[in-house]
Design an enzyme around this catalytic site. Structure first.
Site, PDB file in Angstrom:
ATOM      1  N   ASP A   1      -2.277  -1.966  10.694  1.00 51.61           N
ATOM      2  CA  ASP A   1      -2.606  -1.892   9.260  1.00 51.61           C
ATOM      3  C   ASP A   1      -3.247  -3.171   8.723  1.00 51.61           C
ATOM      4  O   ASP A   1      -3.713  -3.202   7.589  1.00 51.61           O
ATOM      5  CB  ASP A   1      -1.325  -1.676   8.425  1.00 51.61           C
ATOM      6  CG  ASP A   1      -0.801  -0.257   8.514  1.00 51.61           C
ATOM      7  OD1 ASP A   1      -1.519   0.614   9.029  1.00 51.61           O
ATOM      8  OD2 ASP A   1       0.341  -0.034   8.054  1.00 51.61           O
TER       9      ASP A   1
ATOM     10  N   LYS B   1       0.852  -1.208   0.000  1.00 50.75           N
ATOM     11  CA  LYS B   1       0.000   0.000   0.000  1.00 50.75           C
ATOM     12  C   LYS B   1       0.877   1.244   0.000  1.00 50.75           C
ATOM     13  O   LYS B   1       2.065   1.195   0.365  1.00 50.75           O
ATOM     14  CB  LYS B   1      -0.927   0.037   1.226  1.00 50.75           C
ATOM     15  CG  LYS B   1      -0.255  -0.012   2.612  1.00 50.75           C
ATOM     16  CD  LYS B   1       0.287   1.287   3.153  1.00 50.75           C
ATOM     17  CE  LYS B   1       0.928   1.135   4.528  1.00 50.75           C
ATOM     18  NZ  LYS B   1       1.754   2.263   4.944  1.00 50.75           N
TER      19      LYS B   1
HETATM   20  O1  C5P Z   1       0.396  -1.712  15.064  1.00 47.92           O
HETATM   21  P1  C5P Z   1       1.802  -1.909  14.646  1.00 47.92           P
HETATM   22  O2  C5P Z   1       2.461  -3.066  15.373  1.00 47.92           O
HETATM   23  O3  C5P Z   1       1.985  -2.026  13.173  1.00 47.92           O
HETATM   24  O4  C5P Z   1       2.582  -0.608  15.064  1.00 47.92           O
HETATM   25  C1  C5P Z   1       3.986  -0.533  15.187  1.00 47.92           C
HETATM   26  C2  C5P Z   1       4.330   0.588  16.132  1.00 47.92           C
HETATM   27  O5  C5P Z   1       4.022   1.852  15.559  1.00 47.92           O
HETATM   28  C3  C5P Z   1       3.547   0.552  17.435  1.00 47.92           C
HETATM   29  O6  C5P Z   1       4.203  -0.233  18.391  1.00 47.92           O
HETATM   30  C4  C5P Z   1       3.514   1.999  17.837  1.00 47.92           C
HETATM   31  O7  C5P Z   1       4.725   2.350  18.477  1.00 47.92           O
HETATM   32  C5  C5P Z   1       3.492   2.743  16.517  1.00 47.92           C
HETATM   33  N1  C5P Z   1       2.119   3.129  16.129  1.00 47.92           N
HETATM   34  C6  C5P Z   1       1.507   4.189  16.777  1.00 47.92           C
HETATM   35  N2  C5P Z   1       0.229   4.546  16.417  1.00 47.92           N
HETATM   36  C7  C5P Z   1      -0.411   3.884  15.443  1.00 47.92           C
HETATM   37  C8  C5P Z   1       0.191   2.796  14.776  1.00 47.92           C
HETATM   38  C9  C5P Z   1       1.470   2.453  15.142  1.00 47.92           C
HETATM   39  O8  C5P Z   1       2.087   4.822  17.655  1.00 47.92           O
HETATM   40  N3  C5P Z   1      -1.654   4.268  15.120  1.00 47.92           N
END
Ligand code: C5P
Length: 300
Positions: A146, A21
């Protein structure tokens, strides 16, 4: 219509494509009490994809084989998605996942998240599981912010920490028919980018709303609204991204934006010839460059 459209199934094996994406916008609205950030982001799947092949085994475990050995571990989101699904249905069926990577890793293109969603959808179809949409979304969200987006793909507004997905009527501007993606030779941790983000880079979501409104009215969005709240800070901390951005503009890109938390940059082109010309110049400078295009949900 979703990734399941691209699942090819026989009794003992199942192939599935997992698309990357780009973020057309990424408004960071604020920091939440759970440590995540509240977002409004317009995402679009593109034709760049990984390929996964799932096969049944007698070994009662999930095995992962990956074209990139550093991704071949139990933390890989494709393996975790398979484990989550087996756990959810109480299955001990053995499964081998072969993962052929084309989407660059830790690049802001959602490769790992897309792999996870592709595994969930493929297993749902292959094993003919009667799982509610809510359970599937919850499983996806527990794997990463995501992942729910990739269950449907196409063009969507994603809110909350990214897991609240509103599909948008597919409309993609002519001026963006071709997309050049440039992956600088560094990896960026999403968590680090969010941690370093100053409050002054937060926005009120108006860029994402404006882009949604324009696309839904089948209008070109304003270039200023193709805003990514993480871009200024990534440019501040990573000189390689600044250099790559300058090189893209100098090679003839009309404008350049960061996808997600980067480091991948993208530039839109209306004409293939122009995109190829810029691609060749950037490849001659030694950059990893991909020519891609948006996919509507019926193609995903
Ligand atoms: O959800 P995911 O594991 O992909 O996110 C990776 C990191 O990115 C999270 O641990 C967080 O630190 C940060 N993040 C965030 N806010 C979001 C998505 C991700 O702070 N909406």
């Amino acid at each position: 219509m979703n990734h399941a459209q691209q699942v090819h199934i026989s009794r003992d094996m199942c192939f599935v494509q997992a698309h990357a994406k780009i973020n057309l916008t990424l408004d960071v609205l604020g920091r939440r009490t759970d440590g995540y950030h509240e977002l409004a982001t317009v995402m679009q799947t593109i034709d760049l994809h990984d390929t996964l092949c799932l096969t049944a085994t007698n070994e009662h475990k999930v095995q992962l084989i990956c074209s990139q050995p550093e991704l071949c571990n139990a933390e890989n989101l494709a393996a975790r998605a398979a484990q989550a699904m087996r756990q959810h249905i109480g299955s001990t069926l053995g499964l081998k996942i072969e993962l052929y990577k084309r989407i660059p890793m830790a690049a802001g293109l959602g490769g790992g998240s897309s792999n996870a969603a592709a595994v969930l959808l493929a297993l749902q179809r292959w094993w003919q599981l009667d799982i509610s949409q809510v359970d599937l979304l919850n499983m996806a969200a527990s794997l990463g912010s995501d992942v729910p987006f990739f269950l449907t793909g196409g063009l969507a507004l994603c809110e909350g920490r990214g897991e609240r997905v509103t599909p948008l009527n597919p409309y993609w501007p002519q001026s963006m028919r071709w997309l050049l993606l440039l992956k600088p030779a560094i990896s960026i941790s999403t968590a680090a980018v969010f941690r370093q983000l100053p409050v002054s880079d937060y926005t009120d979501g108006s860029h994402s709303r404006a882009v949604c409104d324009a696309l839904q009215a089948r209008r070109e969005p304003r270039i200023d609204d193709l805003h990514n709240s993480l871009e200024r800070s990534v440019l501040q901390y990573y000189p390689e991204v600044v250099q790559a951005r300058e090189d893209m503009l100098r090679a003839g890109a009309p404008y350049v934006r960061l996808s997600g938390s980067g480091p991948t940059l993208f530039a839109p082109f209306s004409e293939l010839e122009h995109a190829l010309h810029v691609q060749h110049q950037l490849q001659n400078l030694g950059y990893e460059v991909y020519l891609s295009h948006a996919l509507s949900t019926s193609q995903v």
